[in-house]
Design a protein around this motif. Sequence first.
Motif: not given
Lengths: 320, 201
Positions: A51-52, A55-56, B43, B139, B142-143, B146
């Motif tokens: 998943x990580x 990532x784009x 990130x 995405x 997911x971020x 995080x």
Amino acid sequence: MKAKQPDMNEMLNAYMDGELEARQTIEFKRLLENTPELRAQLRVLKNTRNLLHHLPREEAPEELAHQVRSLLERKALFGEGGTGQTSKRVGALLFQKIRAVAAVLALGAVLSLLVYSIVAPVDSDPGEGGSSGDVAPLASIQGPVRGKLELVCTSMPNVDSFLMRSVQFNDLSSCVQKEDLVDQRLFYVSCDREDIKALLSDLSSVWHQFDETAFYVNTGELGDMIRIDGASVSQVASLINEQDAGKRIEHARLESVRNSMRNMTASGSMMAAMEEKITMPNMPPRPMLTSGEPNRTGKSESPKAGDRVELTIVLRQSPR
Amino acid sequence: MPDLAPINIGDEVLIEQCQSGDTSAMERLILKYQNRLYNVILRICSNPDDAAELTQETFVKVIENIGRFQGKSSFYTWAFRIAVNLTINYCKRNARLGLKSLDSDESESGDQATGVLKDYLSNDKSPDPASIAQNRELCDLVMQSMTRLDEDHRTILVLRDIEGMSYSQISQVLELELGTVRSRISRARGKFKDILETVIE
């Protein structure tokens, strides 16, 4: 048994990352084969990691080098340090003030030049090497032309191989260093003007494939570059062709403003139509390359310093 | 036939040129690393504007200190150490001042993205990686997940799973023992998995 659980997790992670020693890997593989629970854990762990991993990738803002240079100057001037909000704001305010003063001075200089160019007497009999009545160039530093050409296209591999064939065909292999990054190709070209013209001439046949183009003309200081958005191949060629560094920078500024205006105004299509009538300077059309063609011969071996061109071509895959 | 295989211009050469004041070498160095550094910083700090500033500041520090770089570690790990230290300090300072972006606390995501994530995590087959990158909502989810990790765990996951560093490179960047890297990665992934599971519940 429960106390050993963290170690097992560490082993599982290290196994997945290929960070176990050879003997440990073999033992752990055997353990996996006999433990369905562990296999299930590994599967979830892999999915989480992927998943990580997928990532784009985000790209850094353009003109980062220019901003780095500004920061270095501000630090040198004000001893500014760190990203503390207060010092940042104070620095930004000071920087804005300086920029405002510089803009006023620059405006004054441009207006003076404009007025001078209107009222200055013109020599009716221009001699060799230019007339005495011409407005003197802002600077007449001679040296290699430095710049960066950014090209974004949907078919990067095709253009990449086309460019490599062109490099070979034009016998420029010794002048080009290439670097393949994940999402871009970098060509560091260091050759003379005639060679770069040949390369650009070849590129002109695939120029329509570029979704975006930008040409950066280096002013000689770190990161200080003039950016010309949507640069055409003829603009790039004519800027490289300009031998006087001062005139080249002046020319680049004009082209930059012109292209920005074209992008902003509704009459952009009209300007583009007008541009089509302008022929490329000193550039005969070249045939498409084929693998069987012989290499060009008789290339000048050591160009003068003023005729050298150092161009970084950045080829990027369009996200579309 | 001229050899046109990609040439990896060594960092050592570029650094030597930088140390002798070659500005075009500095630009090459920036060009070479700007996207990777920006991506890692982004990130970790989750804010594009902050990431842009921190990337600039990283390069400023790199250029200011390049004369003192002796090549005891690789340039790659040295530059990332500077970037990561700046970013973690910045994140911690902002967290203390209560400046953390409100966006990062918003966990409202579409049901569709949550459903995709659930399927993805429980999928037996290897899912198509391209589908992850193309699903913007997924995405974002997911971020956001995080950002719920603390800086240390988030950083180590970014270095390993996004930047793809080896454990040894991570130990140089974070100045940690190899064993600590190993256990921290394991804990960080465990926590991240827990967070994802609470998101999909």
